[in-house]
Design an enzyme around this catalytic site. Structure first.
Site, PDB file in Angstrom:
ATOM      1  N   SER A 164      17.943  -1.731   9.915  1.00 15.17           N
ATOM      2  CA  SER A 164      16.919  -0.691   9.937  1.00 15.17           C
ATOM      3  C   SER A 164      17.597   0.627   9.583  1.00 15.17           C
ATOM      4  O   SER A 164      18.814   0.766   9.732  1.00 15.17           O
ATOM      5  CB  SER A 164      16.308  -0.618  11.344  1.00 15.17           C
ATOM      6  OG  SER A 164      15.513   0.534  11.475  1.00 15.17           O
ATOM      7  N   HIS A 180      11.375  -1.882  -2.434  1.00 17.98           N
ATOM      8  CA  HIS A 180      11.749  -3.239  -2.848  1.00 17.98           C
ATOM      9  C   HIS A 180      12.824  -3.267  -3.936  1.00 17.98           C
ATOM     10  O   HIS A 180      13.753  -4.075  -3.874  1.00 17.98           O
ATOM     11  CB  HIS A 180      10.506  -4.020  -3.292  1.00 17.98           C
ATOM     12  CG  HIS A 180       9.555  -4.279  -2.158  1.00 17.98           C
ATOM     13  ND1 HIS A 180       8.319  -4.857  -2.320  1.00 17.98           N
ATOM     14  CD2 HIS A 180       9.653  -4.025  -0.822  1.00 17.98           C
ATOM     15  CE1 HIS A 180       7.712  -4.961  -1.142  1.00 17.98           C
ATOM     16  NE2 HIS A 180       8.505  -4.440  -0.225  1.00 17.98           N
ATOM     17  N   LYS A 207       6.008  -8.855  -1.369  1.00 16.34           N
ATOM     18  CA  LYS A 207       5.173  -8.492  -2.510  1.00 16.34           C
ATOM     19  C   LYS A 207       4.698  -7.057  -2.333  1.00 16.34           C
ATOM     20  O   LYS A 207       4.559  -6.630  -1.174  1.00 16.34           O
ATOM     21  CB  LYS A 207       3.987  -9.440  -2.694  1.00 16.34           C
ATOM     22  CG  LYS A 207       3.266  -9.952  -1.446  1.00 16.34           C
ATOM     23  CD  LYS A 207       2.665  -9.024  -0.475  1.00 16.34           C
ATOM     24  CE  LYS A 207       1.541  -8.130  -0.884  1.00 16.34           C
ATOM     25  NZ  LYS A 207       0.992  -7.343   0.268  1.00 16.34           N
ATOM     26  N   ASP A 266      -1.266  -3.654  -2.703  1.00 10.88           N
ATOM     27  CA  ASP A 266      -1.172  -4.253  -1.380  1.00 10.88           C
ATOM     28  C   ASP A 266      -1.944  -5.550  -1.259  1.00 10.88           C
ATOM     29  O   ASP A 266      -1.413  -6.571  -0.813  1.00 10.88           O
ATOM     30  CB  ASP A 266      -1.684  -3.245  -0.340  1.00 10.88           C
ATOM     31  CG  ASP A 266      -0.937  -3.404   0.951  1.00 10.88           C
ATOM     32  OD1 ASP A 266      -1.283  -4.316   1.727  1.00 10.88           O
ATOM     33  OD2 ASP A 266       0.021  -2.655   1.180  1.00 10.88           O
TER      34      ASP A 266
HETATM   35  N1  LIG Z   1       3.013 -11.225   3.008  1.00 11.38           N
HETATM   36  C1  LIG Z   1       2.167 -10.601   3.788  1.00 11.38           C
HETATM   37  O1  LIG Z   1       1.263 -11.186   4.380  1.00 11.38           O
HETATM   38  C2  LIG Z   1       2.319  -9.144   3.996  1.00 11.38           C
HETATM   39  C3  LIG Z   1       1.602  -8.505   5.008  1.00 11.38           C
HETATM   40  C4  LIG Z   1       1.852  -7.160   5.234  1.00 11.38           C
HETATM   41  C5  LIG Z   1       2.732  -6.481   4.436  1.00 11.38           C
HETATM   42  N2  LIG Z   1       3.375  -7.121   3.433  1.00 11.38           N
HETATM   43  C6  LIG Z   1       4.338  -6.422   2.574  1.00 11.38           C
HETATM   44  O2  LIG Z   1       5.465  -6.117   3.344  1.00 11.38           O
HETATM   45  C7  LIG Z   1       5.953  -4.834   3.039  1.00 11.38           C
HETATM   46  C8  LIG Z   1       6.078  -4.054   4.336  1.00 11.38           C
HETATM   47  O3  LIG Z   1       4.808  -3.905   4.904  1.00 11.38           O
HETATM   48  P1  LIG Z   1       4.640  -3.486   6.461  1.00 11.38           P
HETATM   49  O4  LIG Z   1       3.199  -3.516   6.726  1.00 11.38           O
HETATM   50  O5  LIG Z   1       5.560  -4.293   7.275  1.00 11.38           O
HETATM   51  O6  LIG Z   1       5.114  -1.962   6.369  1.00 11.38           O
HETATM   52  P2  LIG Z   1       5.633  -0.962   7.483  1.00 11.38           P
HETATM   53  O7  LIG Z   1       5.657  -1.620   8.824  1.00 11.38           O
HETATM   54  O8  LIG Z   1       4.891   0.317   7.321  1.00 11.38           O
HETATM   55  O9  LIG Z   1       7.110  -0.655   6.959  1.00 11.38           O
HETATM   56  C9  LIG Z   1       8.084  -1.646   6.865  1.00 11.38           C
HETATM   57  C10 LIG Z   1       9.459  -1.033   7.061  1.00 11.38           C
HETATM   58  O10 LIG Z   1       9.837  -0.307   5.894  1.00 11.38           O
HETATM   59  C11 LIG Z   1      10.955   0.466   6.261  1.00 11.38           C
HETATM   60  N3  LIG Z   1      10.968   1.714   5.528  1.00 11.38           N
HETATM   61  C12 LIG Z   1      11.841   1.995   4.543  1.00 11.38           C
HETATM   62  N4  LIG Z   1      11.633   3.233   4.073  1.00 11.38           N
HETATM   63  C13 LIG Z   1      10.620   3.749   4.777  1.00 11.38           C
HETATM   64  C14 LIG Z   1       9.963   5.005   4.760  1.00 11.38           C
HETATM   65  N5  LIG Z   1      10.324   5.967   3.920  1.00 11.38           N
HETATM   66  N6  LIG Z   1       8.983   5.217   5.632  1.00 11.38           N
HETATM   67  C15 LIG Z   1       8.614   4.239   6.503  1.00 11.38           C
HETATM   68  N7  LIG Z   1       9.204   3.028   6.553  1.00 11.38           N
HETATM   69  C16 LIG Z   1      10.196   2.788   5.699  1.00 11.38           C
HETATM   70  C17 LIG Z   1      10.872   0.678   7.786  1.00 11.38           C
HETATM   71  O11 LIG Z   1      11.943  -0.024   8.367  1.00 11.38           O
HETATM   72  P3  LIG Z   1      13.086   0.695   9.207  1.00 11.38           P
HETATM   73  O12 LIG Z   1      12.501   1.947   9.753  1.00 11.38           O
HETATM   74  O13 LIG Z   1      13.391  -0.318  10.227  1.00 11.38           O
HETATM   75  O14 LIG Z   1      14.190   0.951   8.256  1.00 11.38           O
HETATM   76  C18 LIG Z   1       9.560   0.024   8.133  1.00 11.38           C
HETATM   77  O15 LIG Z   1       9.556  -0.544   9.400  1.00 11.38           O
HETATM   78  C19 LIG Z   1       4.971  -4.206   2.033  1.00 11.38           C
HETATM   79  O16 LIG Z   1       5.543  -4.186   0.766  1.00 11.38           O
HETATM   80  C20 LIG Z   1       3.762  -5.118   2.066  1.00 11.38           C
HETATM   81  O17 LIG Z   1       3.171  -5.317   0.797  1.00 11.38           O
HETATM   82  C21 LIG Z   1       3.197  -8.433   3.222  1.00 11.38           C
END
Ligand SMILES: NC(=O)c1ccc[n+]([C@@H]2O[C@H](COP(=O)([O-])OP(=O)(O)OC[C@H]3O[C@@H](n4cnc5c(N)ncnc54)[C@H](OP(=O)(O)O)[C@@H]3O)[C@@H](O)[C@H]2O)c1
Length: 331
Positions: free
Chosen positions: A36, A79, A97, A178
């Site tokens: 993180s 990514h 993705k 998304d």
């Molecule tokens: N396959 C699926 O079903 C599915 C579902 C939801 C999302 N997703 C994908 O997964 C990815 C993450 O989605 P999420 O909903 O998990 O997002 P999220 O909780 O908002 O963010 C994921 C992580 O990104 C990191 N991060 C890196 N730079 C950042 C910044 N400038 N501001 C905030 N966070 C930052 C943070 O980790 P640290 O703070 O720990 O470094 C944060 O916890 C997206 O690309 C989305 O398309 C996929």
């Protein structure tokens, strides 16, 4: 037990938690590390899932020699950078993705993975769910005859909040990248190759697409009608109309637990699927299966598939004016 792998998760957010829980369902996967941007968040996540190594930076995670595979769970805009970092350090990568913000970034990621002979895959988990595989098998075996129309939506009502990544252009927000990516993925996977795509979007004052509709013409003549939105719920169903019947993937179709096969003679088959956990274990299992077989790509969702999907997303963006800040588009 056979070969086992040390996994690491980069980014301790929402999807990372679901994936971490599902990795526990795979006997040959060991969730060894989490990285993180904050040590506190890494420690908290590690405590939650019993992870040995908590890294306070992505660089520390990528450099750990014990890590075999990194699951990139950062926001869309991270990514490219985060995958490149891990590939540079010799790690295999499963990246959430959309694989990148644009085709240029993805091209570089694929080139680096190839040059280093490392595994790389976009985490399009739907492709690996047993229920979706069954749908693909039914379609490919002609269960509904020739495909005529593919209809799919992905609708979420996300209350407006500039802090939420889906409403934030700096985080690659909007419906297309998304959730609109899923209907496009379905059209690509279940239909013949897409030859033309036409699109229309509604943009808010920040340029976020709150609605996006897409129409595909396919090589064999079928059509796809697809849309996504972040301002209302929807049917979230996928309907395949063939010359000899229909297939309905019930809500939420991107993680289907029931499908209906309606044959031309009006006979109906209702199939249900019991998917343990959240369903992310299947894509993770595919990564390890490929590695055991010495493959650097999955034939089911190859880098070629991801590149084609990204080309279509780029084309939709070009037609609709969905733009992001230059810094998140750079290569
Ligand atoms: N396959 C699926 O079903 C599915 C579902 C939801 C999302 N997703 C994908 O997964 C990815 C993450 O989605 P999420 O909903 O998990 O997002 P999220 O909780 O908002 O963010 C994921 C992580 O990104 C990191 N991060 C890196 N730079 C950042 C910044 N400038 N501001 C905030 N966070 C930052 C943070 O980790 P640290 O703070 O720990 O470094 C944060 O916890 C997206 O690309 C989305 O398309 C996929």
């Amino acid at each position: 037990m056979g070969t086992s792998y040390n996994w690491a998760i980069l980014g301790a957010g929402h999807i990372a938690r679901k994936f971490a829980a599902d990795l526990k369902l795979l006997p040959n996967a060991r969730l060894y590390a989490v990285g993180s941007r904050s040590s506190d968040r890494a420690n908290e996540f590690a405590g939650e899932f019993g992870i040995e190594k908590a890294c306070g930076s992505y660089g520390e995670l990528a450099a750990d020699p014990k890590v075999d595979i990194v699951y990139i769970a950062s926001r869309h805009t991270g990514h490219y950078r985060d995958t490149m970092l891990c590939l540079e350090q010799g790690k295999h990568v499963l990246c959430e993705k959309p694989a990148a913000m644009n085709g240029r970034q993805l091209e570089k990621m694929v080139m680096l993975a190839r040059s280093k002979k490392l595994f790389f895959m976009e985490a399009l988990w739907t492709r690996f769910l047993p229920s979706f595989r069954k749908v693909k098998e039914l379609v490919d075996s002609g269960a509904i005859g020739e495909m005529r129309i593919i209809e799919a939506d992905f609708c979420l009502n996300v209350p407006h909040n500039p802090e939420h990544r889906i409403w934030n252009p700096d985080a690659g927000g909007g419906s297309l990248l998304d959730i609109g990516i899923y209907p496009l993925f379905a059209a690509m996977t279940l239909g013949s190759p897409v030859s033309v795509i036409t699109a229309n979007a509604k943009l808010d004052d920040n340029g976020i697409d709150t609605f996006c509709s897409m129409q595909c013409a396919h090589e064999k003549g079928e059509r796809s009608l697809l849309y996504s939105t972040i301002t209302t719920g929807g049917r979230n169903e996928l309907l395949l109309h063939g010359s000899n019947g229909q297939l309905l993937l019930n809500s939420w179709w991107h993680t289907p637990t029931s499908i209906d096969l309606l044959r031309a003679d009006c006979a109906t088959e209702h199939l249900t699927f019991n998917i343990p956990g959240n369903g992310y274990q299947y894509e993770a299992a595919e990564v390890m299966r490929c590695l055991i077989e010495g493959k650097t790509e999955s034939p089911q969702w190859s880098t070629g598939h991801s590149k084609r999907l990204m080309e279509l997303l780029d084309s939709v963006r070009q037609q609709t004016g969905i733009r992001y800040p230059e810094e998140v588009e750079v290569v």
